[in-house]
Design a protein around this motif. Structure first.
Motif, PDB file in Angstrom:
ATOM      1  N   UNK A   1      -2.112   3.630  -3.571  1.00 24.63           N
ATOM      2  CA  UNK A   1      -2.197   2.543  -4.540  1.00 24.63           C
ATOM      3  C   UNK A   1      -1.943   1.230  -3.817  1.00 24.63           C
ATOM      4  N   UNK A   2      -2.433   0.149  -4.394  1.00 24.83           N
ATOM      5  CA  UNK A   2      -2.201  -1.181  -3.841  1.00 24.83           C
ATOM      6  C   UNK A   2      -1.627  -2.038  -4.960  1.00 24.83           C
ATOM      7  N   UNK A   3      -0.458  -2.619  -4.701  1.00 32.29           N
ATOM      8  CA  UNK A   3       0.188  -3.491  -5.677  1.00 32.29           C
ATOM      9  C   UNK A   3       0.530  -4.819  -5.028  1.00 32.29           C
ATOM     10  N   UNK A   4       0.017  -5.874  -5.623  1.00 32.50           N
ATOM     11  CA  UNK A   4       0.363  -7.238  -5.195  1.00 32.50           C
ATOM     12  C   UNK A   4       1.554  -7.665  -6.048  1.00 32.50           C
ATOM     13  N   UNK A   5       2.682  -7.939  -5.398  1.00 32.17           N
ATOM     14  CA  UNK A   5       3.929  -8.221  -6.105  1.00 32.17           C
ATOM     15  C   UNK A   5       4.124  -9.729  -6.288  1.00 32.17           C
TER      16      UNK A   5
ATOM     17  N   UNK B   1      11.386  -1.156  -6.226  1.00 33.55           N
ATOM     18  CA  UNK B   1      10.770  -1.633  -7.468  1.00 33.55           C
ATOM     19  C   UNK B   1       9.485  -0.877  -7.783  1.00 33.55           C
ATOM     20  N   UNK B   2       8.888  -0.276  -6.759  1.00 31.40           N
ATOM     21  CA  UNK B   2       7.685   0.542  -6.942  1.00 31.40           C
ATOM     22  C   UNK B   2       8.024   2.005  -7.206  1.00 31.40           C
ATOM     23  N   UNK B   3       9.324   2.339  -7.182  1.00 33.11           N
ATOM     24  CA  UNK B   3       9.756   3.697  -7.487  1.00 33.11           C
ATOM     25  C   UNK B   3      10.109   4.544  -6.285  1.00 33.11           C
TER      26      UNK B   3
ATOM     27  N   UNK C   1       0.516  -7.701   4.044  1.00 29.96           N
ATOM     28  CA  UNK C   1       0.327  -6.308   3.616  1.00 29.96           C
ATOM     29  C   UNK C   1       1.390  -5.424   4.247  1.00 29.96           C
ATOM     30  N   UNK C   2       1.999  -4.582   3.395  1.00 23.39           N
ATOM     31  CA  UNK C   2       2.988  -3.596   3.833  1.00 23.39           C
ATOM     32  C   UNK C   2       2.447  -2.209   3.510  1.00 23.39           C
ATOM     33  N   UNK C   3       2.494  -1.328   4.480  1.00 22.47           N
ATOM     34  CA  UNK C   3       2.098   0.067   4.287  1.00 22.47           C
ATOM     35  C   UNK C   3       3.352   0.925   4.341  1.00 22.47           C
ATOM     36  N   UNK C   4       3.492   1.808   3.362  1.00 27.12           N
ATOM     37  CA  UNK C   4       4.634   2.708   3.308  1.00 27.12           C
ATOM     38  C   UNK C   4       4.196   4.083   3.801  1.00 27.12           C
ATOM     39  N   UNK C   5       4.895   4.577   4.823  1.00 22.06           N
ATOM     40  CA  UNK C   5       4.693   5.955   5.257  1.00 22.06           C
ATOM     41  C   UNK C   5       5.815   6.756   4.611  1.00 22.06           C
TER      42      UNK C   5
ATOM     43  N   UNK D   1       0.896  -1.157   0.000  1.00 16.80           N
ATOM     44  CA  UNK D   1       0.000   0.000   0.000  1.00 16.80           C
ATOM     45  C   UNK D   1       0.935   1.208   0.000  1.00 16.80           C
ATOM     46  N   UNK D   2       0.899   1.995  -1.062  1.00 18.14           N
ATOM     47  CA  UNK D   2       1.890   3.059  -1.222  1.00 18.14           C
ATOM     48  C   UNK D   2       1.298   4.260  -1.931  1.00 18.14           C
ATOM     49  N   UNK D   3       2.010   5.384  -1.834  1.00 12.30           N
ATOM     50  CA  UNK D   3       1.595   6.608  -2.518  1.00 12.30           C
ATOM     51  C   UNK D   3       0.523   7.382  -1.789  1.00 12.30           C
ATOM     52  N   UNK D   4       0.056   6.876  -0.671  1.00  8.20           N
ATOM     53  CA  UNK D   4      -0.984   7.557   0.085  1.00  8.20           C
ATOM     54  C   UNK D   4      -0.445   8.107   1.386  1.00  8.20           C
TER      55      UNK D   4
END
Length: 152
Positions: free
Chosen positions: A30-34, A55-57, A103-107, A11-14
């Protein structure tokens, strides 16, 4: 015990926002399943999670959290990953619950915006304010100045 492979869902970009009712939400992300990166939990480490962020930028982030999907709400299910201890907690949770995904959340850190050149748009010009204090007609002429004078 045999090898156990898991897939990360990022879970990223938010951003984390708290609603007036007190509920925490990860909004505008955004949510990306890798699926292309199955991870062996016996070898899972922080560097793997960081590589997946890249890898998600994302080259940098403030914090990473793994989420316990059995928790009643987001806030109580978030677990900050702080080094090896946080990874061990995640691995234990995956084993105990026989989960095949997590699930991983990026802060995110607050970054300075990166301006990109857009087709059809005029590029901005950098101005050095330290050079703007003198008059262009200072009476001093150099060889460089002569190149910019119109011909007689």
């Amino acid at each position: 015990m045999g090898d156990m492979y898991v897939v990360a869902i990022y879970h990223h970009g938010g951003e984390f926002v708290r609603h007036p009712n007190g509920e925490l939400e990860y909004a505008n992300g955004n949510v990306d399943r890798l699926d292309d990166y199955e991870l062996d939990i016996d070898k899972l480490n922080f560097r793997d999670l960081k590589t997946l962020c890249e890898s998600l930028g994302y080259r940098s982030f403030k914090d990473l959290f793994w989420y316990d999907i059995t928790a009643p709400e987001l806030e109580t299910g978030l677990n900050k990953i702080t080094g090896d201890e946080g990874i061990r907690e995640l691995i234990d949770w995956l084993r105990d619950n026989m989960e095949k995904e997590f699930h991983i959340y990026i802060e995110h850190v607050v970054n300075q915006p990166i301006l990109a050149d857009m087709p059809g748009e005029k590029n901005a010009e950098t101005v050095n304010l330290a050079d703007s204090g003198s008059s262009s007609d200072d009476g001093y002429e150099s060889a460089e100045d002569e190149a910019y004078k119109p011909p007689p």
